[in-house]
Design a protein around this motif. Sequence first.
Motif, PDB file in Angstrom:
ATOM      1  N   GLY A 118      -5.438  33.644  28.914  1.00  0.00           N
ATOM      2  CA  GLY A 118      -4.294  34.542  29.079  1.00  0.00           C
ATOM      3  C   GLY A 118      -3.329  34.153  30.179  1.00  0.00           C
ATOM      4  N   ARG A 119      -3.569  33.059  30.892  1.00  0.00           N
ATOM      5  CA  ARG A 119      -2.681  32.534  31.961  1.00  0.00           C
ATOM      6  C   ARG A 119      -2.684  33.431  33.203  1.00  0.00           C
ATOM      7  N   ASN A 120      -1.910  33.046  34.228  1.00  0.00           N
ATOM      8  CA  ASN A 120      -1.818  33.753  35.507  1.00  0.00           C
ATOM      9  C   ASN A 120      -3.205  34.037  36.083  1.00  0.00           C
TER      10      ASN A 120
ATOM     11  N   GLY B  91       0.241  16.833  45.192  1.00  0.00           N
ATOM     12  CA  GLY B  91       0.998  15.887  44.368  1.00  0.00           C
ATOM     13  C   GLY B  91       1.634  16.594  43.188  1.00  0.00           C
ATOM     14  N   ARG B  92       2.779  16.023  42.739  1.00  0.00           N
ATOM     15  CA  ARG B  92       3.356  16.514  41.479  1.00  0.00           C
ATOM     16  C   ARG B  92       2.760  15.616  40.406  1.00  0.00           C
ATOM     17  N   TYR B  93       1.866  16.210  39.632  1.00  0.00           N
ATOM     18  CA  TYR B  93       1.073  15.403  38.704  1.00  0.00           C
ATOM     19  C   TYR B  93       1.837  15.120  37.413  1.00  0.00           C
ATOM     20  N   GLY B  94       2.612  16.131  37.005  1.00  0.00           N
ATOM     21  CA  GLY B  94       3.441  15.986  35.794  1.00  0.00           C
ATOM     22  C   GLY B  94       4.658  16.857  35.992  1.00  0.00           C
ATOM     23  N   GLY B  95       5.440  17.149  34.950  1.00  0.00           N
ATOM     24  CA  GLY B  95       6.664  17.950  35.055  1.00  0.00           C
ATOM     25  C   GLY B  95       6.460  19.226  35.852  1.00  0.00           C
ATOM     26  N   GLU B  96       5.641  20.157  35.311  1.00  0.00           N
ATOM     27  CA  GLU B  96       5.421  21.441  35.995  1.00  0.00           C
ATOM     28  C   GLU B  96       3.942  21.595  36.339  1.00  0.00           C
TER      29      GLU B  96
ATOM     30  N   GLY C  89      18.034  27.813  31.836  1.00  0.00           N
ATOM     31  CA  GLY C  89      18.604  26.464  32.027  1.00  0.00           C
ATOM     32  C   GLY C  89      17.719  25.585  32.908  1.00  0.00           C
ATOM     33  N   HIS C  90      17.958  24.297  32.793  1.00  0.00           N
ATOM     34  CA  HIS C  90      17.159  23.286  33.481  1.00  0.00           C
ATOM     35  C   HIS C  90      17.252  23.372  35.000  1.00  0.00           C
ATOM     36  N   LEU C  91      18.470  23.735  35.487  1.00  0.00           N
ATOM     37  CA  LEU C  91      18.651  23.778  36.943  1.00  0.00           C
ATOM     38  C   LEU C  91      17.777  24.848  37.582  1.00  0.00           C
TER      39      LEU C  91
ATOM     40  N   SER D 107      -8.143  28.618  31.897  1.00  0.00           N
ATOM     41  CA  SER D 107      -7.282  29.692  32.447  1.00  0.00           C
ATOM     42  C   SER D 107      -6.132  29.991  31.499  1.00  0.00           C
ATOM     43  N   LYS D 108      -5.527  28.954  30.951  1.00  0.00           N
ATOM     44  CA  LYS D 108      -4.404  29.146  30.020  1.00  0.00           C
ATOM     45  C   LYS D 108      -4.907  29.887  28.781  1.00  0.00           C
ATOM     46  N   HIS D 109      -6.056  29.422  28.304  1.00  0.00           N
ATOM     47  CA  HIS D 109      -6.622  29.976  27.082  1.00  0.00           C
ATOM     48  C   HIS D 109      -6.986  31.448  27.263  1.00  0.00           C
TER      49      HIS D 109
ATOM     50  N   GLY E 149      15.119  25.971  36.166  1.00  0.00           N
ATOM     51  CA  GLY E 149      13.758  25.450  35.982  1.00  0.00           C
ATOM     52  C   GLY E 149      13.367  24.561  37.157  1.00  0.00           C
ATOM     53  N   ASP E 150      14.291  23.687  37.556  1.00  0.00           N
ATOM     54  CA  ASP E 150      14.025  22.804  38.703  1.00  0.00           C
ATOM     55  C   ASP E 150      13.770  23.614  39.973  1.00  0.00           C
ATOM     56  N   GLN E 151      14.537  24.703  40.091  1.00  0.00           N
ATOM     57  CA  GLN E 151      14.379  25.539  41.290  1.00  0.00           C
ATOM     58  C   GLN E 151      12.982  26.175  41.346  1.00  0.00           C
TER      59      GLN E 151
ATOM     60  N   LEU F 124      -2.850  22.714  38.736  1.00  0.00           N
ATOM     61  CA  LEU F 124      -2.072  23.959  38.694  1.00  0.00           C
ATOM     62  C   LEU F 124      -0.846  23.737  37.794  1.00  0.00           C
ATOM     63  N   ASP F 125      -0.549  24.708  36.921  1.00  0.00           N
ATOM     64  CA  ASP F 125       0.530  24.503  35.947  1.00  0.00           C
ATOM     65  C   ASP F 125       1.319  25.807  35.766  1.00  0.00           C
ATOM     66  N   ILE F 126       2.642  25.702  35.804  1.00  0.00           N
ATOM     67  CA  ILE F 126       3.481  26.907  35.679  1.00  0.00           C
ATOM     68  C   ILE F 126       3.378  27.425  34.235  1.00  0.00           C
ATOM     69  N   ASP F 127       3.242  28.754  34.114  1.00  0.00           N
ATOM     70  CA  ASP F 127       3.049  29.357  32.785  1.00  0.00           C
ATOM     71  C   ASP F 127       4.372  29.459  32.028  1.00  0.00           C
ATOM     72  N   HIS F 128       4.280  29.217  30.744  1.00  0.00           N
ATOM     73  CA  HIS F 128       5.433  29.349  29.837  1.00  0.00           C
ATOM     74  C   HIS F 128       6.699  28.755  30.433  1.00  0.00           C
ATOM     75  N   PHE F 129       6.558  27.574  30.975  1.00  0.00           N
ATOM     76  CA  PHE F 129       7.696  26.998  31.682  1.00  0.00           C
ATOM     77  C   PHE F 129       8.835  26.607  30.742  1.00  0.00           C
ATOM     78  N   LYS F 130       8.455  26.290  29.526  1.00  0.00           N
ATOM     79  CA  LYS F 130       9.490  25.915  28.547  1.00  0.00           C
ATOM     80  C   LYS F 130      10.488  27.067  28.389  1.00  0.00           C
ATOM     81  N   LYS F 131       9.932  28.313  28.430  1.00  0.00           N
ATOM     82  CA  LYS F 131      10.809  29.498  28.266  1.00  0.00           C
ATOM     83  C   LYS F 131      11.770  29.630  29.450  1.00  0.00           C
ATOM     84  N   VAL F 132      11.281  29.281  30.651  1.00  0.00           N
ATOM     85  CA  VAL F 132      12.158  29.353  31.833  1.00  0.00           C
ATOM     86  C   VAL F 132      13.364  28.447  31.601  1.00  0.00           C
ATOM     87  N   ASN F 133      13.090  27.228  31.180  1.00  0.00           N
ATOM     88  CA  ASN F 133      14.189  26.288  30.895  1.00  0.00           C
ATOM     89  C   ASN F 133      15.091  26.817  29.785  1.00  0.00           C
ATOM     90  N   ASP F 134      14.460  27.322  28.725  1.00  0.00           N
ATOM     91  CA  ASP F 134      15.246  27.786  27.568  1.00  0.00           C
ATOM     92  C   ASP F 134      16.105  28.997  27.942  1.00  0.00           C
TER      93      ASP F 134
END
Length: 551
Positions: free
Chosen positions: A540-542, A463-468, A437-439, A536-538, A441-443, A424-434
């Motif tokens: 269209g995500r969600n 398990g947390r497999y990777g960042g998001e 902010g990172h805090l 799933s990402k390919h 994003g952590d939330q 499972l992977d959060i969509d467009h997570f980089k944009k959330v951080n951008d």
Amino acid sequence: MTADQSKLEQQLAKLHQQYMERLQTDIPALAVQVSSLVTLSGQPDWRSTILPLKHKFHTLAGSAGTFGLPQLGKLAKNLELQLKDWIAADVAPDLTAINNFMSVFQQVQYAHQSGHQVMNLTSARLDALNEQKALIYVLEDDEETANHLTLTLATFGYQVQSYRRLVELDQALKTKLPDALILDISLPGEEQTGLEYISAFQQSLTEALPVLVITSHNSFEHHLQAVRIGARGYFVKPVNTTALEARLQRLLAVRQREAFRVLIVDDDQLLAEHYALVLQGAGLRAEILLEPSQIYEGMNRFRPDVILLDVLMPGCSGPELAQLIRLQDEWLSVPIIYLSSETDSERQLAALVKGGDDFLTKPITDTALIVAVFARAQRARQLAEMMTKDSLTGLLQHARVKERLDHELQRSERTGEPLSVVMLDIDHFKKVNDNYGHLIGDQVISSVANLLKQQLRKTDIIGRYGGEEFLLILPDCNQQQAFALVEQLRQSFASLPFSFDYHNFHCTFSAGISQAKATDDTDQLIDQADKALYSSKHAGRNQTQFYQQQS
Ligand SMILES: Nc1nc2c(ncn2[C@@H]2O[C@H](COP(=O)(O)OP(=O)(O)OP(=O)(O)O)[C@@H](O)[C@H]2O)c(=O)[nH]1
């Protein structure tokens, strides 16, 4: 006495009865062996008569006290020590010594017929652990805030009851206490403030009710007042509901903790059952292993927090078994408590050197057993969590979740039960951080973790497999069932409002599912779930997709 307590006491009484019946045959059999001592003096193989007798008195010394016959236990211990001395001196006992021994043994025969002390478990009992969904009361006069909060908490899987007026809350609190209360402290139109009301109410309780305060005031005085009524969290409006939920989850974590698991290895079945019942009565889970050769199977299946190990067992001694357990890296940190009637401190130390952590001497009172096991289990669980859990989310770290998948895969092969894996992977997570902010994003990452913890079964592994990125292992779950579950989670997550700077936003995640086949190994299974996630990402995500085998 509750129905559970009375059932436990009945079971213990039954075990006691069985033990007394066992003594009816054991003591006469011992008498035959003891009477053969008279032919001992002058015989070259006198040790072969004494050694098994010593073992029998050792066992009797350990069990008699536990089953309420302390006098019998003491006599048996003295006789065991006498036999031990003869062996240590390496001289066959003379007739006077044997006669003295037999007259003490006569007291053993009387002692087992005398009455036993009634066991009192109630004082030793610790709180049974609450497996149910947490019940939360919310007192909030503002409808919008109340609805927002209720919806968020219900999405996470809490049972929420919301009240607008103090009088309604008062009635509810007097009918049933919740696991926590969320309280707006400024209530226009009420005679009392929320703080005044709850301060008086807390005084009527023996154990303080966990309270989270929500308010539009942010002064030091208000914080101080909140602390004085026992507040465990303080949230200024507009309330960051995901942060509030994370606090609530931490607050309730201890209550919702999975019961500690204790593996009891003892060849004396009645004694082992007694210990198991006493520990179960205190809210721990206990399993008995009578056959030391099944130790690895038992450890892998039950995953104990603590092992209670008898020292003298036929075929394989406790210290040998401890060494066997320590051969496996993953069982290095599980505490082993020896439970034995061995009182010789040098022998106790020798057993501890072989891989044990503690030595409890039989007979042991129920309270002492519970306290010793509970304290060890608690510390072991804390240490294991620090070593294996990710600090942001409290989920298993990458390597650990893979280890757990190895086990679950083997188990599924053995039992034939289905096993599904979800990536499972959060969509467009980089944009959330951008954007926020990172805090923040952590939330968002913590919220996914909390949602998973709240909504999945205790037997599921997260398990947390990777960042998001998260890996879910769902035992006894085929891919259709996994799909329904993940879709529900996905929709819940998409409906969760996050706030940043007076502005609400939503996030989504994508998921991929793969069901284990007999031929799969851990890496293949993860790779398949990852490929399904990529689809799933390919697309269209969600959304959630299954792994499709390429032809
Ligand atoms: N706040 C925060 N960000 C993290 C953490 N771990 C990883 N990230 C960030 O997560 C982002 C992951 O971005 P990508 O994998 O490119 O995902 P994406 O392209 O935004 O979204 P998708 O294509 O939908 O997966 C990177 O910006 C990482 O820096 C963390 O612990 N906290």
